[in-house]
Design a protein around this motif. Structure first.
Motif, PDB file in Angstrom:
ATOM      1  N   SER A 159       7.946   6.832  15.413  1.00  0.00           N
ATOM      2  CA  SER A 159       8.246   5.405  15.374  1.00  0.00           C
ATOM      3  C   SER A 159       9.681   5.147  15.823  1.00  0.00           C
ATOM      4  CB  SER A 159       8.042   4.888  13.944  1.00  0.00           C
ATOM      5  OG  SER A 159       8.532   3.572  13.793  1.00  0.00           O
ATOM      6  N   LYS A 166      11.371   7.422  21.721  1.00  0.00           N
ATOM      7  CA  LYS A 166      10.115   7.852  21.078  1.00  0.00           C
ATOM      8  C   LYS A 166       9.362   8.870  21.941  1.00  0.00           C
ATOM      9  CE  LYS A 166       8.421   3.668  20.790  1.00  0.00           C
ATOM     10  NZ  LYS A 166       9.564   2.871  21.277  1.00  0.00           N
ATOM     11  N   ALA A 267       6.284   0.802  10.344  1.00  0.00           N
ATOM     12  CA  ALA A 267       5.348   1.475  11.244  1.00  0.00           C
ATOM     13  C   ALA A 267       3.947   1.493  10.653  1.00  0.00           C
ATOM     14  CB  ALA A 267       5.827   2.896  11.531  1.00  0.00           C
ATOM     15  N   GLN A 296      10.960   8.713  12.283  1.00  0.00           N
ATOM     16  CA  GLN A 296      11.683   7.540  12.778  1.00  0.00           C
ATOM     17  C   GLN A 296      12.899   7.949  13.590  1.00  0.00           C
ATOM     18  OE1 GLN A 296      10.516   4.382  12.067  1.00  0.00           O
ATOM     19  NE2 GLN A 296      12.034   3.505  13.463  1.00  0.00           N
TER      20      GLN A 296
END
Length: 322
Positions: A159, A166, A267, A296
């Protein structure tokens, strides 16, 4: 006109278009497509050009005249069989193969003060987990956690916000999967544009096709007939989230997907919202069963690499892993 002559004319027109694009971009910008470290090229409305490279963040690269940017948008619109005008001020799509099928997005006034564009180049070299540690983006302990998650075939959701890295991070995880996989491990990858890199010996990559009406949901259903062991998905944006979770939860652990969100909790919420686009009620139980880790990544202007791992969430027990 016979078919051969028509094809020849099309090839000549395409060659002229490519040459025009290179001339408009100029030698310095055009050369960036040969630089395997470049991930993004951005031209702002004021004419300033910026380049983002793997592991070193964003740096300036001179200027480009607004009229040249406008001409490039016109050529891209022509290539994509559309137009760009005040009434249609946005141009989006994949660039020609000579530019690596890079993702192009551009806009003209009145949306912006001056013509601008952003070009996302596909990954051509993988930034490994070890390199993430060397750059200080993740800690050695975090790398061990992620390596264990890959080895034990946890489903990982990567995320982050726009431009947070990402896909690059997902590729680092996939690199670790590739090194663990033998011919008996069949990996299926599904994307809208080809960005995920996998060097495992038994892999098949699918791309969605808007013109043919083949979306990610359709491909996920097809994937289940291809005997997958691991299912890897590019960014999840719509109701395909439901098909992905069902696939992960029915004997296909060890998957990876990316999702746009600003923290792990957001997320999971966004994943639920995307599932509900398929016309189903909230899917919190399915999400809890199918997703093991939310990883993350966030931009950080104070970090030398411009980004860092901000959180790792173990979904099963709700614990943030340091």
């Amino acid at each position: 006109m016979n078919i051969h002559a028509h094809d020849q004319q099309e090839q000549q027109a395409h060659a002229r278009r490519i040459e025009q694009m290179r001339r408009i971009l100029g030698l310095e910008i055009a050369a960036l497509f040969d630089d395997t470290g470049v991930v993004e090229i951005m031209a702002n409305p004021d004419g300033r050009v910026f380049v983002e490279r793997l592991g070193s963040g964003i740096s300036p690269l001179g200027e480009i005249d607004a009229s040249r940017v406008q001409s490039l948008l016109g050529l891209m619109a022509d290539y994509l069989h559309t137009t760009v005008s005040r009434d249609r001020p946005i141009v989006e799509g994949a660039m020609p193969i000579e530019f690596l099928r890079s993702r192009f997005a551009g806009a003209i006034p009145p949306l912006v003060e001056g013509a601008s564009f952003s070009i996302r180049l596909p990954a051509r070299s993988v930034y490994t987990l070890d390199q993430y540690v060397e750059a200080g983006i993740i800690t050695a302990a975090q790398m061990d956690t992620l390596s264990d998650a890959v080895l034990s075939r946890k489903n990982i959701l990567v995320s982050g916000g726009t431009g947070s890295g990402k896909t690059t991070l997902a590729n680092a995880l996939i690199d670790r999967i590739s090194k663990l996989s033998d011919i008996g491990t069949r990996i299926v990858i599904i994307e809208d544009t080809r960005e995920l890199q996998c060097t495992a010996p038994n892999v098949i990559q699918f791309l969605t096709d808007d013109d043919a009406g083949i979306d990610m949901t359709r491909l996920l259903k097809l994937t289940l007939r291809y005997r997958p062991d691991r299912i890897l998905v590019g960014e999840v944006r719509d109701k395909a989230a439901l098909a992905l979770l069902k696939a992960w939860n029915t004997g296909h652990p060890g998957g990876i997907a990316t999702l746009h969100a600003n923290n792990p909790e957001a997320a999971l919420l966004r994943l639920d919202q995307l599932c509900q686009e398929a016309g189903v009620p909230a899917q919190q139980t399915l999400i809890h069963e199918a997703v093991d880790i939310v990883l993350q990544i966030a931009r950080d202007p104070n970090h030398p690499a411009g980004r860092r791992i901000s959180a790792i969430l173990n979904v099963k027990d709700g614990v943030l892993i340091s």
